[in-house]
Design an enzyme around this catalytic site. Structure first.
Site, PDB file in Angstrom:
ATOM      1  N   SER A  51       0.721  -1.395   0.024  1.00 45.86           N
ATOM      2  CA  SER A  51      -0.095  -0.263  -0.002  1.00 45.86           C
ATOM      3  C   SER A  51       0.842   0.579  -0.418  1.00 45.86           C
ATOM      4  O   SER A  51       1.806   0.844   0.024  1.00 45.86           O
ATOM      5  CB  SER A  51      -1.115   0.095   1.412  1.00 45.86           C
ATOM      6  OG  SER A  51      -1.496   1.320   1.406  1.00 45.86           O
ATOM      7  N   TYR A  97      -1.810  -0.469  10.490  1.00 48.01           N
ATOM      8  CA  TYR A  97      -2.470  -1.049   9.340  1.00 48.01           C
ATOM      9  C   TYR A  97      -0.580  -0.800   8.930  1.00 48.01           C
ATOM     10  O   TYR A  97      -0.275  -1.478   7.919  1.00 48.01           O
ATOM     11  CB  TYR A  97      -2.968  -0.131   8.232  1.00 48.01           C
ATOM     12  CG  TYR A  97      -3.740  -0.689   6.940  1.00 48.01           C
ATOM     13  CD1 TYR A  97      -3.644  -2.145   6.162  1.00 48.01           C
ATOM     14  CD2 TYR A  97      -2.877   0.842   5.784  1.00 48.01           C
ATOM     15  CE1 TYR A  97      -4.364  -1.930   5.030  1.00 48.01           C
ATOM     16  CE2 TYR A  97      -3.137  -0.007   4.456  1.00 48.01           C
ATOM     17  CZ  TYR A  97      -3.857  -1.127   4.227  1.00 48.01           C
ATOM     18  OH  TYR A  97      -4.142  -1.738   3.025  1.00 48.01           O
TER      19      TYR A  97
END
Length: 244
Positions: free
Chosen positions: A128, A141
């Site tokens: 990501s 995350y």
């Protein structure tokens, strides 16, 4: 190009929707025998797996080995996100995100490596842009995705001499079901879409199929000299400086 994965066996995790589903379909359309692994129903040869369970990766790889006898492409796509600052994030939330986003790909890679060596295969991890920067309230995350990027490089360094390539993609805002539902929950979805578009030089968000094309290229022989790389795919978002 339609048959560039003929004779190959691929495993895609988290393929019930979004980028995983698009990738699994593209691999199958181009000739691969595709296994998917996720908690819910999915297309292709679907395996039920809960990656919060540390035993799930070995079980999944063993199932592919038993059914196909080979594994040439591993796509580590399954992921989870829980919001909260470090003060708000519980240890359970922290461990959940690290387990699914980082430990499960590590274990899948470890158990799949003997098969990948046999076929001189390829791994593509779905990281990501939050492994490169951070949105608010995403400490676990971000940590998990940054760790996945680091794991990608380490696996490439150790196993490229064995013929196994390992790369990652770092998507930005992609129109997955989760993101679309989030936009629709806004008071004025169309205005929110315009705002999101303005932070992207291409003036829009991305499609799962656009990420899938990059993943499939990295998994293919066309990328035979590419390993240990993190490919940002975000419509230019991380290249654009914000205005005052």
């Amino acid at each position: 190009m339609m048959g560039r994965f003929s004779g190959k066996v691929a495993l895609v995790t988290g393929a019930s929707s979004g980028m995983g589903q698009a990738t699994a379909r593209m691999l199958a359309d181009q000739g691969a025998r595709v296994f998917t692994a996720q908690r819910g129903a999915a297309e292709h040869e679907a395996l039920v797996a809960d990656f919060t369970d540390p035993g799930a990766p070995e079980q999944v790889v063993n199932a592919v080995r038993k059914a196909a006898g080979q594994l040439d492409i591993l796509i580590n796509n399954a992921g989870v996100m829980r919001e909260g600052t470090v003060e708000e994030t519980t240890q359970d939330d922290w461990h959940l995100q690290l387990q699914v986003n980082l430990t499960a790909p590590f274990l899948l890679t470890r158990h799949a490596m003997p098969l990948l060596k046999q076929g001189r295969g390829a791994i593509v991890n779905v990281g990501s842009i939050e492994g490169l920067g951070s949105n608010p309230r995403h400490p676990a995350y971000c940590a998990s995705k940054a760790g996945l990027h680091g794991l990608t490089r380490a696996v490439a360094v150790d196993h490229s001499p064995d013929g196994v390539r390992c790369n990652a993609v770092a998507p930005g805002w992609i129109d997955t079901g989760l993101n679309v539902d989030f936009i629709e929950s806004m008071g004025d979805p169309e205005e929110f879409r315009r705002q999101i578009g303005r932070i992207h030089p291409v003036r829009r968000t991305g499609l799962p199929e656009e990420v899938a094309r990059l993943i499939c290229w990295l998994a293919s022989d066309e990328a035979s000299f590419v390993t240990g790389q993190i490919y940002t795919i975000d419509g230019g978002r991380t290249s654009q400086l914000s205005l005052p």
